[in-house]
Scaffold this motif. Structure first.
Motif, PDB file in Angstrom:
ATOM      1  N   ILE A  24       9.682   6.612  -0.578  1.00  0.00           N
ATOM      2  CA  ILE A  24       9.705   6.633  -2.039  1.00  0.00           C
ATOM      3  C   ILE A  24      10.564   7.811  -2.488  1.00  0.00           C
ATOM      4  O   ILE A  24      10.319   8.936  -2.058  1.00  0.00           O
ATOM      5  N   PRO A  25      11.572   7.590  -3.344  1.00  0.00           N
ATOM      6  CA  PRO A  25      12.381   8.708  -3.850  1.00  0.00           C
ATOM      7  C   PRO A  25      11.524   9.705  -4.631  1.00  0.00           C
ATOM      8  O   PRO A  25      10.461   9.360  -5.153  1.00  0.00           O
ATOM      9  N   GLU A  26      12.001  10.945  -4.716  1.00  0.00           N
ATOM     10  CA  GLU A  26      11.231  12.035  -5.330  1.00  0.00           C
ATOM     11  C   GLU A  26      10.875  11.782  -6.787  1.00  0.00           C
ATOM     12  O   GLU A  26       9.778  12.083  -7.222  1.00  0.00           O
ATOM     13  N   ASN A  27      11.806  11.265  -7.565  1.00  0.00           N
ATOM     14  CA  ASN A  27      11.577  11.159  -9.009  1.00  0.00           C
ATOM     15  C   ASN A  27      10.914   9.846  -9.433  1.00  0.00           C
ATOM     16  O   ASN A  27      10.825   9.560 -10.612  1.00  0.00           O
ATOM     17  N   ILE A  28      10.421   9.067  -8.471  1.00  0.00           N
ATOM     18  CA  ILE A  28       9.779   7.793  -8.786  1.00  0.00           C
ATOM     19  C   ILE A  28       8.318   7.853  -8.356  1.00  0.00           C
ATOM     20  O   ILE A  28       8.012   8.280  -7.244  1.00  0.00           O
ATOM     21  N   SER A  29       7.410   7.436  -9.256  1.00  0.00           N
ATOM     22  CA  SER A  29       6.000   7.347  -8.891  1.00  0.00           C
ATOM     23  C   SER A  29       5.637   5.879  -8.719  1.00  0.00           C
ATOM     24  O   SER A  29       6.038   5.024  -9.502  1.00  0.00           O
ATOM     25  N   ALA A  53       0.854  -1.182   0.000  1.00  0.00           N
ATOM     26  CA  ALA A  53       0.000   0.000   0.000  1.00  0.00           C
ATOM     27  C   ALA A  53       0.891   1.234   0.000  1.00  0.00           C
ATOM     28  O   ALA A  53       1.964   1.234   0.598  1.00  0.00           O
ATOM     29  N   VAL A  54       0.416   2.263  -0.701  1.00  0.00           N
ATOM     30  CA  VAL A  54       1.140   3.531  -0.730  1.00  0.00           C
ATOM     31  C   VAL A  54       0.421   4.495   0.204  1.00  0.00           C
ATOM     32  O   VAL A  54      -0.783   4.700   0.094  1.00  0.00           O
ATOM     33  N   GLN A  55       1.179   5.078   1.138  1.00  0.00           N
ATOM     34  CA  GLN A  55       0.627   6.054   2.077  1.00  0.00           C
ATOM     35  C   GLN A  55       1.510   7.289   2.043  1.00  0.00           C
ATOM     36  O   GLN A  55       2.596   7.303   2.623  1.00  0.00           O
ATOM     37  N   GLY A  56       1.077   8.302   1.313  1.00  0.00           N
ATOM     38  CA  GLY A  56       1.855   9.533   1.207  1.00  0.00           C
ATOM     39  C   GLY A  56       3.141   9.312   0.438  1.00  0.00           C
ATOM     40  O   GLY A  56       3.136   8.890  -0.708  1.00  0.00           O
ATOM     41  N   LYS A  57       4.268   9.563   1.099  1.00  0.00           N
ATOM     42  CA  LYS A  57       5.582   9.430   0.465  1.00  0.00           C
ATOM     43  C   LYS A  57       6.294   8.136   0.849  1.00  0.00           C
ATOM     44  O   LYS A  57       7.510   8.036   0.757  1.00  0.00           O
TER      45      LYS A  57
END
Length: 178
Positions: free
Chosen positions: A117-122, A97-101
């Motif tokens: 999660i690094p800035e340049n990765i979605s 699950a993704v929660q924010g960053k």
């Protein structure tokens, strides 16, 4: 001379490439990437074609010729199209699950695994067991995917773990399969 290093790099219309003082900057609709190139490797740009040349021939430089051509090509492709990796969680109770960053992984441990999660990765999670990663930087994308995968590598007896999409796990027979 490198066969890959001799190949030209075709630059799409929406991408700009700047080369100055051993620094190359590539800009496109998905971001900006920048890297440093050794002085012994030259870059020649003609309209929408980029060529990587060697200034002198030595064995070490010939080895780097194809490497830097591929790095520049990956930068051009990344800012114009983006790279995508898909990870599949295979196992009972494995979820993401993704929660924010940060991404939270339930992988059978007594605690959930949380990773920033690094800035340049979605990151996009589909049906709790499929993770789609997108980025314009191929190197950081692969590193982040391997860091996620390192928490549960696929094991050969039951095939459980974190797998790349379309990865084949060679299964072993257990004790009973002598």
């Amino acid at each position: 001379m490198s066969r890959i290093g001799k190949l030209p790099i075709i630059i799409p219309n929406d991408v700009t490439v700047n080369y100055r003082d051993c620094q190359i900057t590539v800009q496109g609709k998905f971001g900006t990437l920048q890297t440093t190139i050794p002085e012994t490797i030259g870059i020649q740009q003609d309209n929408s074609i980029l060529k990587v040349n060697l200034k002198n021939e030595s064995q070490n430089l010939r080895a780097l010729h194809g490497l830097y051509r591929t790095l520049i090509n990956n930068m051009v492709v990344g800012v114009s199209e983006q790279f995508q990796l898909t990870l599949i969680l295979k196992g009972v109770g494995y979820r993401a699950a993704v929660q924010g960053k940060e991404i939270t992984l339930n992988l059978g441990y007594s605690h959930p695994v949380k990773m920033d999660i690094p800035e340049n990765i979605s990151v996009e999670v589909i049906q709790n067991t499929t993770i789609n990663l997108k980025s314009c930087d191929k190197e950081n994308l692969g590193l982040f995917a391997s860091n996620i995968r390192a928490w549960r590598r696929p094991e050969p007896y039951k095939g459980k773990g974190i797998l790349y999409k379309d990865e084949q796990i060679i299964r072993k027979a257990g004790k009973a399969g002598k």
